[in-house]
Design a protein around this motif. Structure first.
Motif, PDB file in Angstrom:
ATOM      1  N   LYS A   7       0.857  -1.179   0.000  1.00  0.00           N
ATOM      2  CA  LYS A   7       0.000   0.000   0.000  1.00  0.00           C
ATOM      3  C   LYS A   7       0.899   1.237   0.000  1.00  0.00           C
ATOM      4  O   LYS A   7       1.879   1.297   0.757  1.00  0.00           O
ATOM      5  CB  LYS A   7      -0.866  -0.028   1.263  1.00  0.00           C
ATOM      6  N   PRO A   8       0.613   2.241  -0.839  1.00  0.00           N
ATOM      7  CA  PRO A   8       1.444   3.458  -0.830  1.00  0.00           C
ATOM      8  C   PRO A   8       1.406   4.123   0.548  1.00  0.00           C
ATOM      9  O   PRO A   8       0.349   4.233   1.162  1.00  0.00           O
ATOM     10  CB  PRO A   8       0.798   4.352  -1.878  1.00  0.00           C
ATOM     11  N   ASN A   9       2.575   4.547   1.019  1.00  0.00           N
ATOM     12  CA  ASN A   9       2.659   5.155   2.350  1.00  0.00           C
ATOM     13  C   ASN A   9       2.413   6.661   2.336  1.00  0.00           C
ATOM     14  O   ASN A   9       2.061   7.228   3.350  1.00  0.00           O
ATOM     15  CB  ASN A   9       4.035   4.913   2.963  1.00  0.00           C
ATOM     16  N   ARG A  10       2.658   7.316   1.235  1.00  0.00           N
ATOM     17  CA  ARG A  10       2.583   8.771   1.179  1.00  0.00           C
ATOM     18  C   ARG A  10       1.313   9.223   0.468  1.00  0.00           C
ATOM     19  O   ARG A  10       0.778   8.527  -0.382  1.00  0.00           O
ATOM     20  CB  ARG A  10       3.793   9.358   0.447  1.00  0.00           C
ATOM     21  N   LEU A  11       0.899  10.439   0.774  1.00  0.00           N
ATOM     22  CA  LEU A  11      -0.261  11.054   0.136  1.00  0.00           C
ATOM     23  C   LEU A  11       0.097  11.360  -1.316  1.00  0.00           C
ATOM     24  O   LEU A  11       1.041  12.111  -1.588  1.00  0.00           O
ATOM     25  CB  LEU A  11      -0.649  12.328   0.887  1.00  0.00           C
ATOM     26  N   HIS A  12      -0.616  10.771  -2.239  1.00  0.00           N
ATOM     27  CA  HIS A  12      -0.325  10.903  -3.665  1.00  0.00           C
ATOM     28  C   HIS A  12      -0.357  12.374  -4.089  1.00  0.00           C
ATOM     29  O   HIS A  12      -1.316  13.090  -3.817  1.00  0.00           O
ATOM     30  CB  HIS A  12      -1.325  10.088  -4.479  1.00  0.00           C
ATOM     31  N   LEU A  18       7.110  20.853   1.542  1.00  0.00           N
ATOM     32  CA  LEU A  18       6.352  22.052   1.883  1.00  0.00           C
ATOM     33  C   LEU A  18       6.412  22.332   3.379  1.00  0.00           C
ATOM     34  O   LEU A  18       6.476  21.414   4.189  1.00  0.00           O
ATOM     35  CB  LEU A  18       4.886  21.893   1.471  1.00  0.00           C
ATOM     36  N   ALA A  19       6.354  23.614   3.704  1.00  0.00           N
ATOM     37  CA  ALA A  19       6.282  23.994   5.109  1.00  0.00           C
ATOM     38  C   ALA A  19       5.035  23.369   5.716  1.00  0.00           C
ATOM     39  O   ALA A  19       3.980  23.325   5.093  1.00  0.00           O
ATOM     40  CB  ALA A  19       6.241  25.514   5.244  1.00  0.00           C
ATOM     41  N   GLY A  20       5.197  22.847   6.910  1.00  0.00           N
ATOM     42  CA  GLY A  20       4.065  22.224   7.575  1.00  0.00           C
ATOM     43  C   GLY A  20       4.526  21.402   8.755  1.00  0.00           C
ATOM     44  O   GLY A  20       5.724  21.305   9.049  1.00  0.00           O
ATOM     45  N   THR A  21       3.569  20.802   9.426  1.00  0.00           N
ATOM     46  CA  THR A  21       3.840  20.003  10.607  1.00  0.00           C
ATOM     47  C   THR A  21       3.433  18.565  10.315  1.00  0.00           C
ATOM     48  O   THR A  21       2.349  18.324   9.781  1.00  0.00           O
ATOM     49  CB  THR A  21       3.061  20.553  11.817  1.00  0.00           C
ATOM     50  N   TYR A  22       4.307  17.634  10.683  1.00  0.00           N
ATOM     51  CA  TYR A  22       4.139  16.230  10.332  1.00  0.00           C
ATOM     52  C   TYR A  22       4.325  15.344  11.560  1.00  0.00           C
ATOM     53  O   TYR A  22       5.265  15.539  12.331  1.00  0.00           O
ATOM     54  CB  TYR A  22       5.170  15.824   9.272  1.00  0.00           C
ATOM     55  N   PHE A  23       3.440  14.373  11.694  1.00  0.00           N
ATOM     56  CA  PHE A  23       3.534  13.369  12.761  1.00  0.00           C
ATOM     57  C   PHE A  23       4.109  12.105  12.123  1.00  0.00           C
ATOM     58  O   PHE A  23       3.533  11.556  11.186  1.00  0.00           O
ATOM     59  CB  PHE A  23       2.152  13.113  13.350  1.00  0.00           C
ATOM     60  N   ILE A  24       5.244  11.651  12.631  1.00  0.00           N
ATOM     61  CA  ILE A  24       5.988  10.535  12.051  1.00  0.00           C
ATOM     62  C   ILE A  24       6.083   9.401  13.067  1.00  0.00           C
ATOM     63  O   ILE A  24       6.331   9.643  14.249  1.00  0.00           O
ATOM     64  CB  ILE A  24       7.422  10.973  11.669  1.00  0.00           C
ATOM     65  N   THR A  25       5.932   8.161  12.586  1.00  0.00           N
ATOM     66  CA  THR A  25       6.180   6.972  13.403  1.00  0.00           C
ATOM     67  C   THR A  25       7.167   6.084  12.663  1.00  0.00           C
ATOM     68  O   THR A  25       6.975   5.777  11.485  1.00  0.00           O
ATOM     69  CB  THR A  25       4.881   6.188  13.669  1.00  0.00           C
ATOM     70  N   ILE A 139       0.038  14.300   8.016  1.00  0.00           N
ATOM     71  CA  ILE A 139       0.158  15.748   7.881  1.00  0.00           C
ATOM     72  C   ILE A 139      -0.793  16.379   8.886  1.00  0.00           C
ATOM     73  O   ILE A 139      -1.999  16.136   8.852  1.00  0.00           O
ATOM     74  CB  ILE A 139      -0.182  16.199   6.447  1.00  0.00           C
ATOM     75  N   ILE A 140      -0.245  17.167   9.798  1.00  0.00           N
ATOM     76  CA  ILE A 140      -1.060  17.828  10.825  1.00  0.00           C
ATOM     77  C   ILE A 140      -1.638  19.095  10.208  1.00  0.00           C
ATOM     78  O   ILE A 140      -0.901  19.970   9.761  1.00  0.00           O
ATOM     79  CB  ILE A 140      -0.228  18.121  12.088  1.00  0.00           C
ATOM     80  N   ARG A 141      -2.947  19.199  10.191  1.00  0.00           N
ATOM     81  CA  ARG A 141      -3.624  20.252   9.430  1.00  0.00           C
ATOM     82  C   ARG A 141      -4.085  21.460  10.243  1.00  0.00           C
ATOM     83  O   ARG A 141      -4.379  22.504   9.679  1.00  0.00           O
ATOM     84  CB  ARG A 141      -4.801  19.646   8.681  1.00  0.00           C
ATOM     85  N   ASN A 142      -4.172  21.333  11.574  1.00  0.00           N
ATOM     86  CA  ASN A 142      -4.633  22.480  12.356  1.00  0.00           C
ATOM     87  C   ASN A 142      -4.130  22.363  13.793  1.00  0.00           C
ATOM     88  O   ASN A 142      -3.572  21.345  14.193  1.00  0.00           O
ATOM     89  CB  ASN A 142      -6.167  22.611  12.308  1.00  0.00           C
TER      90      ASN A 142
END
Length: 168
Positions: A7-12, A18-25, A139-142
């Motif tokens: 299954k693809p792991n990333r958002l197509h 890009l600038a932003g906040t990401y939750f990684i495991t 991807i943390i959106r808010n």
């Protein structure tokens, strides 16, 4: 015999530089519990939350997580926890400070590579995989989502026995 499709792991189509906040495991290979220990006898309380007792491998991981900002000046580590068989990290990427800007993949690739290299040197076992292939990202959106994930990371040691990655 045909292998199952991954299954693809990333958002197509998403640009992970890009600038932003990401939750990684990130998970250890075969989810081996080798980064820390969590039990009633071993947990220290820091800022009101239990702190896992890091193993030698966990100490190496902690060192390189703290060096992410030095290696990638446009990346900030907002919060993290080193669990027995996985690591949760919130990363914040700023824009325009790198040439080119690092992607989440390049940051996590560097982190996994350097941790694995140091663990292999320490254990005198070259070329042994320490982490599973790839990683999970969100991807943390808010701000509400950020606060919820931040709290989840802080409370993860308390909830270890209910964690989907739990191992004894």
């Amino acid at each position: 015999m045909e292998r199952p499709r991954r299954k693809p792991n990333r958002l197509h189509g998403y640009d992970y530089s890009l600038a932003g906040t990401y939750f990684i495991t990130i998970c250890t290979q075969n989810r081996e519990c080798s980064l820390s220990r969590i039990d009633g006898m071993n947990v220290n309380v820091g800022d009101g939350f239990p702190v896992p007792q890091l193993t030698e491998e966990g100490i190496i991981a902690d060192k390189y997580i703290k060096l992410i900002c030095d290696k990638f000046p446009s990346v900030a580590v907002e919060n993290y926890v080193i669990m027995p068989n996985h690591i949760h990290i919130i990363l914040y990427l700023t824009s325009g400070t790198g040439d080119p800007s690092p992607t989440i993949g390049s940051v996590i690739g560097w982190l996994k590579y350097t941790i694995t290299k140091q663990i292999n040197i320490m254990s005198d076992m070259p070329s042994v995989k320490f982490f599973q292939r790839s990683f999970h990202d969100h991807i943390i959106r808010n701000d509400k989502e950020f606060q919820m994930i931040y709290k989840y990371i802080d409370e993860n040691p308390v909830n270890w026995e209910n964690d989907c990655f739990y191992c004894e």
